[in-house]
Design a protein around this motif. Structure first.
Motif, PDB file in Angstrom:
ATOM      1  N   GLY A   8       1.273  -0.886  -0.096  1.00 30.36           N
ATOM      2  CA  GLY A   8      -0.234   0.448  -0.129  1.00 30.36           C
ATOM      3  C   GLY A   8       0.578   1.374   0.255  1.00 30.36           C
ATOM      4  O   GLY A   8       0.141   2.445  -0.906  1.00 30.36           O
ATOM      5  N   TYR A 163      -4.411  -6.128   4.910  1.00 28.11           N
ATOM      6  CA  TYR A 163      -5.438  -6.038   3.465  1.00 28.11           C
ATOM      7  C   TYR A 163      -7.018  -6.542   3.774  1.00 28.11           C
ATOM      8  O   TYR A 163      -7.473  -7.944   4.769  1.00 28.11           O
ATOM      9  CB  TYR A 163      -5.024  -5.896   1.912  1.00 28.11           C
ATOM     10  N   LYS A 180      -7.565  -2.875   0.522  1.00 28.20           N
ATOM     11  CA  LYS A 180      -7.713  -1.398   1.042  1.00 28.20           C
ATOM     12  C   LYS A 180      -6.285  -2.014   2.181  1.00 28.20           C
ATOM     13  O   LYS A 180      -6.936  -2.812   2.946  1.00 28.20           O
ATOM     14  CB  LYS A 180      -8.738  -0.653   1.728  1.00 28.20           C
ATOM     15  N   GLU A 181      -5.332  -1.412   2.567  1.00 32.83           N
ATOM     16  CA  GLU A 181      -4.442  -1.558   3.442  1.00 32.83           C
ATOM     17  C   GLU A 181      -4.999  -1.118   4.879  1.00 32.83           C
ATOM     18  O   GLU A 181      -5.550  -0.409   5.403  1.00 32.83           O
ATOM     19  CB  GLU A 181      -3.333  -1.272   3.785  1.00 32.83           C
TER      20      GLU A 181
END
Length: 191
Positions: A8, A163, A180-181
Motif C-alpha cells: 500500500g 489488507y 485496502k490496507e
C-alpha cells in the motif's frame, strides 16, 4: 532511496515506483511495451474454486489476483490481474503503476506479494458481497528505469501488514471490488 514499506505504501510511481496511489480508477492501465520476460514467465492459471460461492470462491480469486500481480510485475502485462476486478480503484492504480514502469522501458525486480491467508469476515450478503482479511507480506523490490538505474528500492518488512479485500459474486464468478490496507484488522476468530 531505501525504506521498509508494504504494497500500500511502497508502490508509488512518482519516481517510476510501483504504487497504489496515482491514476483515476476508471482509466484503463497503460499498454506496456513487450517484456522479454513475458515469454519465459508462466501466466497465472485460473481454477474451478474461483467460481465457488461463498468464502472459498473469494479466497481463490484473491490468491489468483496476487499471482496475477506477480506476473504483471515480472512482465508488465496487467490484463490477468484486472480480469478478476470490477471497479476496484486500488487494483486499477496498481495495474497502471506497473504498466507505466514497463511502458517507460523500465523493469521491476522482486516485490512479489505474499498473502498469508484470506479469512472471510461474516457471510455473503444479499447483493453477493463478502469481505476478507488478508495478512500480507511483500518481497523486497527494485524499480529500474530504461537504463537499468535503480529509481526506487523497497526492503523486506518482517512485520508485513494486513489488507481487507471485498468482492462480489455474480454470474458464477467473483470480482474484487476493493482492496485496502488495514493494518489494524484482525483475522476473525475460528480461522
Amino acid at each position: 532511496m531505501k525504506s521498509t514499506r508494504t504494497l500500500g505504501a511502497c508502490v508509488a510511481i512518482a519516481a517510476a515506483a510501483l504504487a497504489l496511489a496515482g491514476c483515476g480508477a476508471g482509466e484503463p492501465a497503460a499498454t506496456p511495451s513487450a517484456s522479454s520476460d513475458a515469454a519465459t514467465v508462466p501466466a497465472p492459471e485460473t481454477n474451478a474454486q474461483m467460481k465457488a460461492e461463498g468464502a472459498p470462491g473469494l479466497s481463490a480469486t484473491t490468491y489468483y489476483y496476487f499471482e496475477a500481480m506477480t506476473y504483471a510485475q515480472q512482465t508488465g502485462q496487467t490484463d490477468d490481474m484486472l480480469a478478476v476486478t470490477d471497479d476496484c480503484a486500488q487494483c486499477t492504480k496498481t495495474a497502471q503503476a506497473i504498466a507505466k514502469v514497463y511502458a517507460d522501458g523500465g523493469k521491476i525486480e522482486g516485490g512479489q506479494p505474499k498473502p498469508q491467508d484470506v479469512a472471510a469476515v461474516g457471510e455473503v450478503n444479499k447483493q453477493g458481497e463478502l469481505s476478507a482479511v488478508v495478512p500480507f507480506m511483500q518481497d523486497a523490490e527494485k524499480i529500474l528505469d530504461k537504463d537499468g538505474k535503480v529509481v526506487d528500492e523497497t526492503e523486506w518488512d518482517n512485520d508485513g501488514t494486513t489488507y481487507t479485500v471485498s468482492g462480489r459474486y455474480a454470474e458464477g464468478s467473483w470480482k474484487i471490488t476493493a482492496l485496502k490496507e488495514t493494518p489494524a484488522a484482525q483475522v476473525p476468530e475460528g480461522e
